[in-house]
Scaffold this motif. Structure first.
Motif, PDB file in Angstrom:
ATOM      1  N   SER A 282       2.169  31.143 108.673  1.00 24.75           N
ATOM      2  CA  SER A 282       1.446  32.050 109.566  1.00 24.75           C
ATOM      3  C   SER A 282       1.390  33.449 108.968  1.00 24.75           C
ATOM      4  N   LYS A 283       0.184  34.028 108.965  1.00 25.24           N
ATOM      5  CA  LYS A 283       0.042  35.399 108.481  1.00 25.24           C
ATOM      6  C   LYS A 283       0.627  36.414 109.459  1.00 25.24           C
ATOM      7  N   ASN A 284       0.920  35.991 110.661  1.00 23.65           N
ATOM      8  CA  ASN A 284       1.432  36.907 111.678  1.00 23.65           C
ATOM      9  C   ASN A 284       2.958  36.959 111.722  1.00 23.65           C
ATOM     10  N   LYS A 285       3.613  36.174 110.875  1.00 22.03           N
ATOM     11  CA  LYS A 285       5.079  36.183 110.812  1.00 22.03           C
ATOM     12  C   LYS A 285       5.555  36.852 109.525  1.00 22.03           C
ATOM     13  N   LYS A 286       6.715  37.468 109.605  1.00 19.75           N
ATOM     14  CA  LYS A 286       7.308  38.058 108.418  1.00 19.75           C
ATOM     15  C   LYS A 286       7.735  36.953 107.462  1.00 19.75           C
ATOM     16  N   ALA A 287       7.753  37.289 106.169  1.00 16.36           N
ATOM     17  CA  ALA A 287       8.145  36.301 105.161  1.00 16.36           C
ATOM     18  C   ALA A 287       9.544  35.756 105.439  1.00 16.36           C
ATOM     19  N   SER A 288      10.453  36.634 105.885  1.00 15.35           N
ATOM     20  CA  SER A 288      11.842  36.224 106.126  1.00 15.35           C
ATOM     21  C   SER A 288      11.986  35.290 107.321  1.00 15.35           C
ATOM     22  N   GLU A 289      10.965  35.205 108.149  1.00 15.33           N
ATOM     23  CA  GLU A 289      11.005  34.305 109.303  1.00 15.33           C
ATOM     24  C   GLU A 289      10.654  32.869 108.916  1.00 15.33           C
ATOM     25  N   GLU A 290       9.949  32.725 107.803  1.00 14.38           N
ATOM     26  CA  GLU A 290       9.490  31.394 107.406  1.00 14.38           C
ATOM     27  C   GLU A 290      10.088  30.918 106.088  1.00 14.38           C
ATOM     28  N   PHE A 291      10.674  31.844 105.319  1.00 17.31           N
ATOM     29  CA  PHE A 291      11.209  31.500 104.013  1.00 17.31           C
ATOM     30  C   PHE A 291      12.636  32.039 103.862  1.00 17.31           C
ATOM     31  N   HIS A 292      13.419  31.365 103.064  1.00 13.85           N
ATOM     32  CA  HIS A 292      14.741  31.854 102.688  1.00 13.85           C
ATOM     33  C   HIS A 292      14.848  31.830 101.163  1.00 13.85           C
ATOM     34  N   ALA A 293      15.785  32.590 100.620  1.00 19.00           N
ATOM     35  CA  ALA A 293      15.921  32.682  99.165  1.00 19.00           C
ATOM     36  C   ALA A 293      17.029  31.762  98.668  1.00 19.00           C
ATOM     37  N   GLU A 294      16.765  31.111  97.560  1.00 21.38           N
ATOM     38  CA  GLU A 294      17.793  30.342  96.861  1.00 21.38           C
ATOM     39  C   GLU A 294      18.069  31.038  95.529  1.00 21.38           C
ATOM     40  N   ILE A 295      19.333  31.393  95.308  1.00 23.24           N
ATOM     41  CA  ILE A 295      19.733  32.083  94.076  1.00 23.24           C
ATOM     42  C   ILE A 295      20.331  31.074  93.108  1.00 23.24           C
ATOM     43  N   HIS A 296      19.827  31.053  91.883  1.00 25.51           N
ATOM     44  CA  HIS A 296      20.386  30.203  90.830  1.00 25.51           C
ATOM     45  C   HIS A 296      21.409  31.044  90.049  1.00 25.51           C
ATOM     46  N   PHE A 297      22.661  30.970  90.479  1.00 23.22           N
ATOM     47  CA  PHE A 297      23.679  31.835  89.886  1.00 23.22           C
ATOM     48  C   PHE A 297      23.963  31.501  88.422  1.00 23.22           C
ATOM     49  N   ASP A 298      23.631  30.285  88.003  1.00 22.50           N
ATOM     50  CA  ASP A 298      23.832  29.936  86.596  1.00 22.50           C
ATOM     51  C   ASP A 298      22.833  30.662  85.688  1.00 22.50           C
ATOM     52  N   ARG A 299      21.713  31.101  86.245  1.00 24.08           N
ATOM     53  CA  ARG A 299      20.700  31.830  85.456  1.00 24.08           C
ATOM     54  C   ARG A 299      20.858  33.348  85.553  1.00 24.08           C
ATOM     55  N   LEU A 300      21.635  33.799  86.523  1.00 17.85           N
ATOM     56  CA  LEU A 300      21.738  35.229  86.801  1.00 17.85           C
ATOM     57  C   LEU A 300      22.329  35.990  85.617  1.00 17.85           C
ATOM     58  N   LEU A 301      21.718  37.118  85.283  1.00 17.89           N
ATOM     59  CA  LEU A 301      22.265  38.025  84.275  1.00 17.89           C
ATOM     60  C   LEU A 301      22.810  39.265  84.973  1.00 17.89           C
ATOM     61  N   VAL A 302      24.105  39.508  84.801  1.00 11.18           N
ATOM     62  CA  VAL A 302      24.688  40.746  85.318  1.00 11.18           C
ATOM     63  C   VAL A 302      24.827  41.774  84.202  1.00 11.18           C
ATOM     64  N   ALA A 303      24.407  41.388  83.007  1.00  9.87           N
ATOM     65  CA  ALA A 303      24.369  42.299  81.862  1.00  9.87           C
ATOM     66  C   ALA A 303      23.297  41.796  80.914  1.00  9.87           C
ATOM     67  N   ASN A 304      22.707  42.706  80.161  1.00 10.45           N
ATOM     68  CA  ASN A 304      21.619  42.330  79.260  1.00 10.45           C
ATOM     69  C   ASN A 304      21.616  43.243  78.047  1.00 10.45           C
ATOM     70  N   GLY A 305      21.529  42.644  76.877  1.00  5.28           N
ATOM     71  CA  GLY A 305      21.480  43.452  75.664  1.00  5.28           C
ATOM     72  C   GLY A 305      21.656  42.600  74.426  1.00  5.28           C
ATOM     73  N   GLU A 306      21.749  43.263  73.259  1.00  7.37           N
ATOM     74  CA  GLU A 306      21.745  42.576  71.982  1.00  7.37           C
ATOM     75  C   GLU A 306      23.113  42.455  71.337  1.00  7.37           C
ATOM     76  N   LEU A 307      24.157  42.959  71.978  1.00 10.33           N
ATOM     77  CA  LEU A 307      25.487  42.799  71.400  1.00 10.33           C
ATOM     78  C   LEU A 307      25.893  41.325  71.397  1.00 10.33           C
ATOM     79  N   GLU A 308      26.793  40.999  70.489  1.00 15.49           N
ATOM     80  CA  GLU A 308      27.387  39.666  70.473  1.00 15.49           C
ATOM     81  C   GLU A 308      28.181  39.471  71.768  1.00 15.49           C
ATOM     82  N   GLY A 309      28.033  38.313  72.380  1.00 11.75           N
ATOM     83  CA  GLY A 309      28.787  38.037  73.606  1.00 11.75           C
ATOM     84  C   GLY A 309      30.255  37.794  73.309  1.00 11.75           C
ATOM     85  N   PRO A 310      31.127  37.917  74.311  1.00 14.67           N
ATOM     86  CA  PRO A 310      32.549  37.679  74.106  1.00 14.67           C
ATOM     87  C   PRO A 310      32.889  36.194  74.133  1.00 14.67           C
TER      88      PRO A 310
END
Length: 239
Positions: free
Chosen positions: A111-139
Motif C-alpha cells: 500500500s502506498k498509504n502505509k509507511k515502509a516500516s509497517e509493511e517491511f522489516h530489515a534482515e541484517i547479514h552480519f557475516d557480510r557486515l564491515l565494521v572497518a574498511n581499508g587496505e591494511l593487512e588484516g590481523p
C-alpha cells in the motif's frame, strides 16, 4: 504543483541561494540581479513496492551505525575525499547487500498509504557486515566462547610480513556486538607483532548466542585500517 516566482535582490547583491522558511532560492541563470524562489511542497513522498525495501534497508544500516559508532570511528578513517565514519559505513554496507528489506506478508499487496516500516522489516547479514574498511593487512585472530564463565578469549598470532601493507606496531581491535540488546564493546588487543591471548568477560545481559564478533587492524596513528573479519555471527532461532 510548487509555486515558482522571481524576486529582486537587494541593491548591490550579486546572488543568493539556499533555503528560508518554506522557500528555496537560487540565482536566475540568465537575468542578472534576479533570484528565483520556489515554495517547498509539504506533500510526503509515497514509496512504492520497489523503493520500500531499500528505504527499510537504508534505515536499518543507519540505525546500526549509531549503535556501533565507537568502532566505526576507528574502522573507517577518512578516505581521499574526506568521507569517514558512519557515512562510509552506511554506503559500503548498503553496497555489499548487508541489509535486506523483507515484506512482512509476501501475499499482501503493498500500500502506498502505509509507511515502509509497517509493511517491511530489515534482515541484517552480519557475516557480510564491515565494521572497518581499508587496505591494511588484516590481523590473525580467533575467538573462543566459554558459556559457563561468560568469557571470550581472543587468540592472536603475529602476522607482520615485511613488504606488505602493515607495520609491526599496527593496532588490533575486537568488536563485540550483542544484536538483541544492541550493545557494542570494542576492545584493543595486542600489536600486530605480538602473539598472545586477550580475555573479555561479558555481563549477564549479553546473550552469548546473539553475538556478532569482528576483528580489524589500524595503523598506529589510526589513519589507515584493514577490512574487518567476521569471527562469529548470531545463531538463528532453532539452532
Amino acid at each position: 504543483k510548487p509555486k515558482i516566482m522571481s524576486k529582486e535582490l537587494e541593491p548591490a547583491a550579486t546572488g543568493k541561494s539556499g533555503r528560508r522558511g518554506n522557500e528555496i532560492f537560487w540565482t536566475h541563470p540568465t537575468k542578472s540581479g534576479i533570484i528565483v524562489a520556489r515554495a517547498v511542497s509539504a506533500r510526503t513522498i509515497k514509496l512504492d513496492a520497489e523503493r520500500k525495501p531499500h528505504a527499510v534497508a537504508f534505515g536499518s544500516i543507519g540505525h546500526l551505525s549509531r549503535k556501533m559508532i565507537k568502532a566505526i570511528r576507528l574502522g573507517f578513517p577518512p578516505n581521499i575525499i574526506r568521507e569517514k565514519g558512519a557515512t562510509l559505513f552506511i554506503r559500503i554496507n548498503l553496497k555489499n547487500g548487508v541489509a535486506e528489506g523483507i515484506q512482512n506478508d509476501p501475499d499482501a499487496p503493498v500500500s502506498k498509504n502505509k509507511k515502509a516500516s509497517e509493511e517491511f522489516h530489515a534482515e541484517i547479514h552480519f557475516d557480510r557486515l564491515l565494521v572497518a574498511n581499508g587496505e591494511l593487512e588484516g590481523p590473525d585472530v580467533t575467538v573462543a566462547i566459554d558459556k559457563e564463565s561468560r568469557m571470550l578469549t581472543f587468540t592472536q598470532t603475529e602476522n607482520f610480513l615485511e613488504g606488505t601493507k602493515n607495520e609491526e606496531n599496527d593496532r588490533i581491535y575486537a568488536v563485540i556486538y550483542e544484536t538483541k540488546i544492541e550493545a557494542c564493546i570494542i576492545r584493543e588487543l595486542r600489536q600486530r607483532k605480538e602473539n598472545g591471548v586477550t580475555s573479555v568477560s561479558l555481563p549477564e545481559r549479553y546473550d552469548l548466542d546473539q553475538l556478532a564478533i569482528y576483528t580489524f587492524a589500524t595503523s598506529r596513528r589510526g589513519d589507515q585500517a584493514s577490512n574487518s573479519q567476521c569471527l562469529q555471527t548470531p545463531k538463528n532461532k532453532g539452532e
